[in-house]
Design an enzyme around this catalytic site. Structure first.
Site, PDB file in Angstrom:
ATOM      1  CE  LYS A   5      31.280  13.780  69.549  1.00  0.00           C
ATOM      2  NZ  LYS A   5      31.965  13.474  68.275  1.00  0.00           N
TER       3      LYS A   5
ATOM      4  NE  ARG B  90      27.024  16.324  64.327  1.00  0.00           N
ATOM      5  CZ  ARG B  90      27.064  15.046  64.733  1.00  0.00           C
ATOM      6  NH1 ARG B  90      26.270  14.622  65.672  1.00  0.00           N
ATOM      7  NH2 ARG B  90      27.899  14.220  64.180  1.00  0.00           N
TER       8      ARG B  90
ATOM      9  NE  ARG C 287      32.130   5.119  64.070  1.00  0.00           N
ATOM     10  CZ  ARG C 287      31.813   6.386  64.341  1.00  0.00           C
ATOM     11  NH1 ARG C 287      32.173   6.945  65.474  1.00  0.00           N
ATOM     12  NH2 ARG C 287      31.150   7.102  63.457  1.00  0.00           N
TER      13      ARG C 287
ATOM     14  NE  ARG D 290      27.504   5.974  62.160  1.00  0.00           N
ATOM     15  CZ  ARG D 290      27.766   7.083  62.821  1.00  0.00           C
ATOM     16  NH1 ARG D 290      28.039   7.031  64.115  1.00  0.00           N
ATOM     17  NH2 ARG D 290      27.746   8.252  62.226  1.00  0.00           N
TER      18      ARG D 290
ATOM     19  NE  ARG E 227      29.880  11.167  59.745  1.00  0.00           N
ATOM     20  CZ  ARG E 227      30.350   9.996  60.193  1.00  0.00           C
ATOM     21  NH1 ARG E 227      30.753   9.076  59.341  1.00  0.00           N
ATOM     22  NH2 ARG E 227      30.404   9.752  61.476  1.00  0.00           N
TER      23      ARG E 227
END
Ligand code: AMP
Length: 221
Positions: free
Chosen positions: A15, A90, A132, A165, A176
């Site tokens: 996204k 969310r 990532r 992160r 998550r």
């Protein structure tokens, strides 16, 4: 054309990468609650202190905090021609709150909104998350496997050293996903019922997803 875009999809579904492109293309801001919350942690604000304990556990930050952050952000002058929401809402509770928050703008979701659902199986996404890397300066997102920087660990755009992160580790990533399935996935039906949902096959190379996204957005009147 629609003015307010809501990007929905599991963590790591791409996204962020696509929102940045759409934001450049339409010249409207990309509002990413995760980044806004991480900034408030960095700035050691009261909101940031609360947010950190939830982010570290892969849980949703309380609605009072995120609603305030979003309301403040979309009231700004640069949102007057539209904006893209990435990571908000969310939960159903947040979606209901957003309907109220929208009154600070001249838009309403039924007429001016488009929710775009990134359709992708979650099995492969853990691998994506742990690989990532992001640029702390300009926000560009990389993936060591599918979209690596030209020089290992350095941003192609601004040459800043890339970071991982804190919550992109396997343990927090799994939490998550659980939170996503329980709290966020029901938004698919929520926006379908509102009549503003479109689906995007997100299990494709970045360039192809971008082409499909442009068609989907520009087709909308
Ligand atoms: P993200 O950068 O979108 O992956 O978000 C990172 C973390 O920030 C999430 O795991 C949540 O803990 C928190 N967060 C981001 N957006 C929201 C939101 N809309 N509501 C509650 N928590 C959020």
């Amino acid at each position: 054309m629609k003015k307010v875009f809501i990007f929905l999809g599991p963590p790591g579904s791409g996204k962020g990468t696509q929102t940045s492109r759409l934001s450049d293309k339409l010249s409207i801001p990309h509002i990413d609650t995760g980044s806004l919350l991480r900034k408030s942690i960095q700035d050691a604000t009261e909101q940031g202190l609360i947010a950190k304990s939830f982010i570290d556990k892969g849980q949703l930050v309380p609605i009072s905090v995120v609603s305030e952050v979003i309301k403040e952000r979309i009231s700004k002058e640069d949102c007057k021609d539209g904006f893209i929401l990435d990571g908000f809402p969310r939960s159903i509770e947040q979606a209901d709150a957003l309907n109220n928050i929208m009154t600070v703008t001249k838009f309403n979701l039924k007429d001016n909104g488009l929710a775009i659902y990134f359709d992708i199986k979650t099995d492969a996404l853990i691998h994506r998350l742990v690989n990532r890397r992001s640029c702390p300066k300009c926000g560009t997102i990389y993936n060591l496997v599918s979209n690596p920087p030209k020089i290992m660990d350095y941003c192609d755009i601004c040459d800043t050293k890339l970071i991982t992160r804190d919550d992109d580790n396997e343990e927090t990533a799994l939490l998550r996903f659980k939170t996503y399935e329980k709290e966020t996935a029901p938004l698919y039906d929520y926006y379908k019922q509102m009549g503003i949902l479109k689906e995007l096959d997100a299990d494709k190379p970045i360039g192809e997803i971008w082409e499909n996204l442009k068609e989907l957005v520009l087709d909308e009147k």
